[in-house]
Design an enzyme around this catalytic site. Structure first.
Site, PDB file in Angstrom:
ATOM      1  N   GLU A  57     -11.350  27.135 -23.650  1.00 51.34           N
ATOM      2  CA  GLU A  57     -11.058  26.351 -24.855  1.00 51.34           C
ATOM      3  C   GLU A  57      -9.571  26.051 -24.972  1.00 51.34           C
ATOM      4  OE1 GLU A  57     -12.817  29.108 -24.548  1.00 51.34           O
ATOM      5  OE2 GLU A  57     -14.290  29.357 -26.145  1.00 51.34           O
TER       6      GLU A  57
ATOM      7  N   GLU B 181      -8.802  33.044 -14.470  1.00 48.27           N
ATOM      8  CA  GLU B 181      -8.408  34.453 -14.500  1.00 48.27           C
ATOM      9  C   GLU B 181      -7.269  34.702 -13.519  1.00 48.27           C
ATOM     10  OE1 GLU B 181     -12.104  36.689 -14.097  1.00 48.27           O
ATOM     11  OE2 GLU B 181     -12.681  36.093 -16.130  1.00 48.27           O
TER      12      GLU B 181
ATOM     13  N   ASN C 134     -12.095  28.562 -17.795  1.00 48.06           N
ATOM     14  CA  ASN C 134     -11.298  29.787 -17.774  1.00 48.06           C
ATOM     15  C   ASN C 134     -10.696  29.986 -16.385  1.00 48.06           C
ATOM     16  OD1 ASN C 134     -14.050  30.360 -17.066  1.00 48.06           O
ATOM     17  ND2 ASN C 134     -13.785  32.520 -17.479  1.00 48.06           N
TER      18      ASN C 134
ATOM     19  N   CYS D 245     -13.599  32.808 -28.557  1.00 48.94           N
ATOM     20  CA  CYS D 245     -12.939  34.074 -28.923  1.00 48.94           C
ATOM     21  C   CYS D 245     -11.954  33.822 -30.066  1.00 48.94           C
ATOM     22  CB  CYS D 245     -12.237  34.679 -27.710  1.00 48.94           C
ATOM     23  SG  CYS D 245     -10.607  33.974 -27.366  1.00 48.94           S
TER      24      CYS D 245
ATOM     25  N   CYS E   1      -8.480  31.190 -21.495  1.00 52.59           N
ATOM     26  CA  CYS E   1      -9.856  30.780 -21.795  1.00 52.59           C
ATOM     27  C   CYS E   1     -10.010  29.267 -21.625  1.00 52.59           C
ATOM     28  CB  CYS E   1     -10.208  31.108 -23.235  1.00 52.59           C
ATOM     29  SG  CYS E   1     -10.332  32.847 -23.631  1.00 52.59           S
TER      30      CYS E   1
ATOM     31  N   CYS F 207      -8.803  31.675 -29.348  1.00 50.96           N
ATOM     32  CA  CYS F 207      -9.094  30.241 -29.204  1.00 50.96           C
ATOM     33  C   CYS F 207      -9.430  29.612 -30.550  1.00 50.96           C
ATOM     34  CB  CYS F 207     -10.225  30.032 -28.204  1.00 50.96           C
ATOM     35  SG  CYS F 207      -9.717  30.424 -26.517  1.00 50.96           S
TER      36      CYS F 207
HETATM   37  N1  THU Z   1     -13.595  33.331 -22.044  1.00 47.10           N
HETATM   38  C1  THU Z   1     -13.429  32.004 -22.307  1.00 47.10           C
HETATM   39  O1  THU Z   1     -13.021  31.221 -21.435  1.00 47.10           O
HETATM   40  N2  THU Z   1     -13.723  31.568 -23.554  1.00 47.10           N
HETATM   41  C2  THU Z   1     -14.220  32.349 -24.547  1.00 47.10           C
HETATM   42  O2  THU Z   1     -14.386  31.892 -25.669  1.00 47.10           O
HETATM   43  C3  THU Z   1     -14.571  33.749 -24.283  1.00 47.10           C
HETATM   44  C4  THU Z   1     -14.019  34.303 -23.031  1.00 47.10           C
HETATM   45  C5  THU Z   1     -13.319  33.807 -20.680  1.00 47.10           C
HETATM   46  C6  THU Z   1     -12.119  34.687 -20.550  1.00 47.10           C
HETATM   47  C7  THU Z   1     -12.477  35.500 -19.322  1.00 47.10           C
HETATM   48  O3  THU Z   1     -12.113  34.770 -18.163  1.00 47.10           O
HETATM   49  C8  THU Z   1     -13.994  35.590 -19.359  1.00 47.10           C
HETATM   50  O4  THU Z   1     -14.415  34.562 -20.224  1.00 47.10           O
HETATM   51  C9  THU Z   1     -14.527  36.916 -19.844  1.00 47.10           C
HETATM   52  O5  THU Z   1     -13.942  37.289 -21.038  1.00 47.10           O
END
Ligand code: THU
Length: 128
Positions: A55, A44, A42, A84, A53, A87
């Site tokens: 994935e 941000e 991920n 999520c 994300c 994804c």
């Molecule tokens: N996140 C992912 O990378 N994958 C997921 O399946 C769930 C959420 C990340 C997005 C964000 O940077 C952090 O986790 C919190 O939501």
């Protein structure tokens, strides 16, 4: 490539995650049918909604490398999460029944799913 090895690749990608706002680090490793492994973490952003994300980062890296057929996804994350909704939809485009394993990268997975369990009745290319 075993699921344990794929989880280790996900854990290595997790170490590269850029998540200064949530503090929640995620790594993904996607195994292509030809044996190649594509990873994502991920990433941000100060403009929060631009976060990607792990994935989706892995899927996009694989597709950019010319791979569209996948046999497994490993995820390394805390708290026993699963991909999520956004994804799940992006993964489903290429591999609706993809096996998904979740763990911390040190040993066997905590949880295992098939993507179509996580996203039943998915909307896909065949619906257009
Ligand atoms: N996140 C992912 O990378 N994958 C997921 O399946 C769930 C959420 C990340 C997005 C964000 O940077 C952090 O986790 C919190 O939501």
């Amino acid at each position: 490539m075993t699921k344990e090895d794929l989880l280790k690749a996900a854990a290595r990608a997790r170490a590269a995650a850029y998540a200064p706002y949530s503090g929640y680090l995620v790594g993904a490793a996607l195994l292509a049918k030809d044996g190649g492994v594509y990873v994502g973490c991920n990433v941000e952003n100060a403009s929060y909604g631009l976060t990607i994300c792990a994935e989706r980062a892995a899927v996009f890296a694989a597709v950019a490398a010319g791979r569209r057929e996948f046999s497994m996804l490993a995820l390394s994350l805390g708290g026993g999460g699963a991909p999520c909704g956004a994804c799940r939809q992006v993964l489903s485009e290429f591999a609706p029944e993809l096996p998904v394993v979740v763990g911390d990268g040190d040993g066997a997975p905590f949880r295992e799913f098939a993507l179509n369990q996580l996203l039943p009745e998915a909307f896909g290319p065949g619906n257009l």
